[in-house]
Enzyme design. Structure first.
Site, mmCIF file in Angstrom:
data_model
loop_
_atom_site.group_PDB
_atom_site.id
_atom_site.type_symbol
_atom_site.label_atom_id
_atom_site.label_comp_id
_atom_site.label_asym_id
_atom_site.label_seq_id
_atom_site.Cartn_x
_atom_site.Cartn_y
_atom_site.Cartn_z
ATOM 1 N N GLY A 196 43.916 -11.083 -31.184
ATOM 2 C CA GLY A 196 43.545 -9.754 -31.655
ATOM 3 C C GLY A 196 42.348 -9.232 -30.899
ATOM 4 O O GLY A 196 42.072 -9.669 -29.768
ATOM 5 N N SER A 197 41.622 -8.331 -31.528
ATOM 6 C CA SER A 197 40.511 -7.666 -30.838
ATOM 7 C C SER A 197 39.283 -8.572 -30.739
ATOM 8 O O SER A 197 39.104 -9.490 -31.543
ATOM 9 C CB SER A 197 40.148 -6.391 -31.587
ATOM 10 O OG SER A 197 39.780 -6.724 -32.905
ATOM 11 N N VAL A 200 37.183 -8.450 -34.045
ATOM 12 C CA VAL A 200 37.645 -9.306 -35.144
ATOM 13 C C VAL A 200 37.548 -10.781 -34.728
ATOM 14 O O VAL A 200 37.288 -11.651 -35.563
ATOM 15 C CB VAL A 200 39.074 -8.913 -35.604
ATOM 16 C CG1 VAL A 200 39.559 -9.823 -36.713
ATOM 17 C CG2 VAL A 200 39.103 -7.462 -36.072
ATOM 18 N N GLY A 201 37.689 -11.057 -33.446
ATOM 19 C CA GLY A 201 37.525 -12.429 -32.942
ATOM 20 C C GLY A 201 36.163 -12.995 -33.336
ATOM 21 O O GLY A 201 36.050 -14.178 -33.704
ATOM 22 N N GLU A 218 42.439 -15.464 -28.592
ATOM 23 C CA GLU A 218 43.106 -14.686 -27.538
ATOM 24 C C GLU A 218 42.737 -13.233 -27.785
ATOM 25 O O GLU A 218 43.296 -12.597 -28.674
ATOM 26 C CB GLU A 218 44.628 -14.883 -27.619
ATOM 27 C CG GLU A 218 45.105 -16.295 -27.311
ATOM 28 C CD GLU A 218 45.012 -16.635 -25.823
ATOM 29 O OE1 GLU A 218 44.696 -15.753 -25.007
ATOM 30 O OE2 GLU A 218 45.245 -17.803 -25.482
ATOM 31 N N CYS A 252 47.704 -6.368 -24.112
ATOM 32 C CA CYS A 252 46.355 -6.926 -23.907
ATOM 33 C C CYS A 252 46.030 -7.089 -22.429
ATOM 34 O O CYS A 252 44.883 -6.966 -22.032
ATOM 35 C CB CYS A 252 46.233 -8.265 -24.619
ATOM 36 S SG CYS A 252 47.479 -9.451 -24.118
HETATM 37 P P1 NAD Z 1 43.002 -6.784 -34.697
HETATM 38 O O1 NAD Z 1 41.886 -7.665 -34.273
HETATM 39 O O2 NAD Z 1 42.664 -5.499 -35.378
HETATM 40 O O3 NAD Z 1 43.965 -7.554 -35.732
HETATM 41 C C1 NAD Z 1 44.529 -8.816 -35.439
HETATM 42 C C2 NAD Z 1 44.777 -9.564 -36.739
HETATM 43 O O4 NAD Z 1 43.538 -9.766 -37.409
HETATM 44 C C3 NAD Z 1 45.701 -8.858 -37.726
HETATM 45 O O5 NAD Z 1 46.586 -9.802 -38.275
HETATM 46 C C4 NAD Z 1 44.741 -8.327 -38.789
HETATM 47 O O6 NAD Z 1 45.293 -8.303 -40.084
HETATM 48 C C5 NAD Z 1 43.587 -9.305 -38.741
HETATM 49 N N1 NAD Z 1 42.294 -8.674 -39.056
HETATM 50 C C6 NAD Z 1 41.912 -7.397 -38.776
HETATM 51 N N2 NAD Z 1 40.640 -7.186 -39.189
HETATM 52 C C7 NAD Z 1 40.211 -8.348 -39.752
HETATM 53 C C8 NAD Z 1 38.987 -8.759 -40.362
HETATM 54 N N3 NAD Z 1 37.955 -7.928 -40.496
HETATM 55 N N4 NAD Z 1 38.889 -10.027 -40.789
HETATM 56 C C9 NAD Z 1 39.922 -10.879 -40.675
HETATM 57 N N5 NAD Z 1 41.117 -10.541 -40.106
HETATM 58 C C10 NAD Z 1 41.262 -9.300 -39.655
HETATM 59 O O7 NAD Z 1 43.896 -6.568 -33.408
HETATM 60 P P2 NAD Z 1 45.180 -5.660 -33.243
HETATM 61 O O8 NAD Z 1 44.782 -4.222 -33.322
HETATM 62 O O9 NAD Z 1 46.280 -6.126 -34.124
HETATM 63 O O10 NAD Z 1 45.605 -6.029 -31.728
HETATM 64 C C11 NAD Z 1 45.069 -5.388 -30.634
HETATM 65 C C12 NAD Z 1 44.000 -6.236 -29.969
HETATM 66 O O11 NAD Z 1 44.476 -7.526 -29.714
HETATM 67 C C13 NAD Z 1 43.591 -5.684 -28.611
HETATM 68 O O12 NAD Z 1 42.209 -5.803 -28.455
HETATM 69 C C14 NAD Z 1 44.331 -6.585 -27.634
HETATM 70 O O13 NAD Z 1 43.760 -6.640 -26.350
HETATM 71 C C15 NAD Z 1 44.270 -7.885 -28.348
HETATM 72 N N6 NAD Z 1 45.347 -8.751 -27.904
HETATM 73 C C16 NAD Z 1 45.055 -9.878 -27.208
HETATM 74 C C17 NAD Z 1 46.080 -10.693 -26.739
HETATM 75 C C18 NAD Z 1 45.835 -11.940 -25.944
HETATM 76 O O14 NAD Z 1 46.770 -12.707 -25.787
HETATM 77 N N7 NAD Z 1 44.643 -12.175 -25.440
HETATM 78 C C19 NAD Z 1 47.400 -10.333 -27.017
HETATM 79 C C20 NAD Z 1 47.644 -9.184 -27.739
HETATM 80 C C21 NAD Z 1 46.615 -8.408 -28.198
#
Ligand code: NAD
Length: 476
Positions: A196-197, A200-201, A218, A252
């Site tokens: 994810g982002s 949030v990471g 990731e 991503c």
């Molecule tokens: P996101 O971080 O908003 O959400 C990812 C997951 O985290 C979801 O399941 C969501 O429910 C959960 N989440 C959201 N906020 C949270 C919080 N405060 N606490 C705990 N969990 C929470 O990301 P997104 O919008 O779903 O995806 C887009 C992002 O992911 C982009 O930044 C993209 O570059 C990245 N991404 C990375 C890869 C990789 O392999 N490196 C692949 C795809 C996407």
């Protein structure tokens, strides 16, 4: 006892506890046991391809061909590659014995880390949930999987798939949003695999730190493309447009922006426009009519993209192509902009959509400096037919992955580690590296019984002991 104190009141504690016994039993699981689990997933996918395509179409009008290529194929290929290699990955690795350890023998044993939590994003909702699951099962870990709430059709289908293949005490899906994630993150898992982002990471890693849980993160970021004066301009433009507009830029590893040498800038811009028209408007009906361009996932992301564009234009960026934003269809036209500066939001945040800033540079050093000033990207792309330039870029920058004369493609290579570095991620995934992410590399040393070298080092420390230690320091 300790676990119960930590997680009292958590709605998922029962489920989590139920996976403990599985995690212990699976320590002894054979390659055949694990391969059997993977085969069950593969056969479910093969039977339900139509449902997968429909779910993705309903979530954000993802074209069928893109679903096949970027959601189904990466998972089946991950499964096939794992099935072929798992036995050799699992085999304890013998290691050589140095003189100082004479008389012993040692190996590295790969044991499953244990209960794993996988949290996945919406942009490749099937691939990025089931791909890590394959690695976890290959390593012998039971899993709780939390797919994204933003792609409800695909996430429900994943839940159906898991419940048809596995009992909850082996693999379970929990549907829900941020609060659900937050409850799950309180549990003392043995590994967390988060995609994810970056923002949030950080939250995920903060939570993991409370229980000292290992993490694979990731994440995202701004992946640059450098196009030097020695690039094949037409070839580069086609590759970058494909990489940028796949999934409508919601990838991503999409090239976020391009740094282009001033001597080829005008020609390159023309070629980018030709490539967009050739791929998405071959019959001159308008790009919005193309069945091959996905939509923006939701209103929030549509407004975010429209806002990025408006902010850039209002601060002096030049619209070179596109710019149409249609809220009813959540359609953002493939857009090229130039003249961007650091105070624009588009220079700071990951774009994650079909807007492509083109930045002109005069010498390669400056382009490299521009990249090095920003957080380390997930991927870096260099387009050049000059080996010296390519090496200079590869040596003077840091990124999770790098691709020469193409983009995005590395995601599909089963033998390459995939992942970021620092801001763009921690740890690697795919194939053997995914297996390692969920495995504890346990070093095991076998000593002989009775007299051995180590007995010479025991107290009382006399002259002989001191001499032995001196020679150890000097010679070994
Ligand atoms: P996101 O971080 O908003 O959400 C990812 C997951 O985290 C979801 O399941 C969501 O429910 C959960 N989440 C959201 N906020 C949270 C919080 N405060 N606490 C705990 N969990 C929470 O990301 P997104 O919008 O779903 O995806 C887009 C992002 O992911 C982009 O930044 C993209 O570059 C990245 N991404 C990375 C890869 C990789 O392999 N490196 C692949 C795809 C996407």
């Amino acid at each position: 006892m300790m676990e119960l104190e930590l997680i009292g009141g958590n709605p998922y504690v029962g489920l989590f506890e139920s996976q403990l016994q599985t995690s212990i039993e699976w320590r002894k699981s054979t390659a055949e046991d694990r391969i059997d689990r993977l085969k069950r997933i593969r056969s479910w996918i093969n039977k339900n391809q139509k449902e997968i395509r429909e779910a993705l179409w309903n979530d954000f009008r993802k074209p069928e061909v893109e679903t096949d290529l970027s959601e189904i194929f990466p998972v089946t290929s991950e499964i096939n590659h794992t099935i072929k290699n798992l036995k050799s990955w699992m085999k304890a690795k013998s290691i050589s014995t140095p003189l100082s350890m004479l008389g012993t023998n040692s190996k590295i044993k790969f044991e499953p880390k244990g209960r794993a939590l996988i949290i996945s994003p919406w942009n490749y909702p099937f691939n990025l949930a089931v791909g890590p699951l394959v690695s976890a099962l290959a390593a012998g870990c039971p899993v709780i999987l939390k797919p994204s709430e933003l792609t409800p059709h695909t996430s429900s289908l994943i839940e159906r798939m898991i419940s048809e293949i596995f009992p909850n005490h082996e693999v379970a899906t929990i549907l829900g949003g941020v609060e659900t994630s937050q409850e799950l993150l309180k549990l003392p898992f043995d590994h967390i695999f988060f995609t994810g982002s970056t923002q949030v990471g950080k939250i995920v890693m903060g939570n993991a730190a409370k229980n000292l849980i290992s993490v694979t993160l990731e994440l995202g970021g701004k992946s640059p493309a450098i196009v030097t004066e020695n690039a094949d301009i037409t070839d580069t433009a086609k590759k970058l447009i494909y990489g940028k507009l796949l999934n409508s830029g919601q990838t991503c590893v999409a090239p976020d922006y391009a740094l282009v040498h001033e001597s080829i800038y005008e020609r390159f811009l023309d070629e980018l426009i030709i490539a967009i028209r050739e791929m998405y408007d071959p019959n001159y009906k308008g790009i919005i009519e193309s069945p091959d361009l996905a939509r923006i996932v939701n209103d929030r992301h549509f407004e975010r993209l429209e806002g990025l564009l408006k902010d850039a234009i209002s601060k002096g960026a030049k619209l070179e192509f596109g710019g149409e934003c249609n809220p009813h269809h959540r359609y953002v036209e493939p857009t090229l902009i130039s003249g961007i500066s650091e105070e624009m939001n588009i220079s700071q945040e990951e774009i994650f959509g079909p807007i492509f800033p083109i930045i002109v540079y005069s010498d390669l050093e400056k382009a490299i400096y521009y990249i090095n000033k920003k957080p380390k990207p997930l991927a870096l792309y260099v387009f050049s037919q000059n080996k010296g330039e390519v090496n200079q870029v590869l040596e003077e920058t840091s990124s999770g992955n790098a691709v020469v004369n193409d983009c995005v493609l590395h995601f599909l290579h089963p033998n390459l580690p995939f992942g970021g570095v620092n801001h763009s991620g921690i740890g690697k995934s795919h194939g053997y590296f995914g297996f390692l992410a969920f495995s504890n590399e346990k070093g095991v040393l076998h000593q002989r019984v009775g007299l051995n070298n180590a007995t010479l080092l025991r107290p009382p420390y006399g002259v002989k002991t001191r001499q032995i230690i001196k020679s150890l320091i000097k010679w070994l």
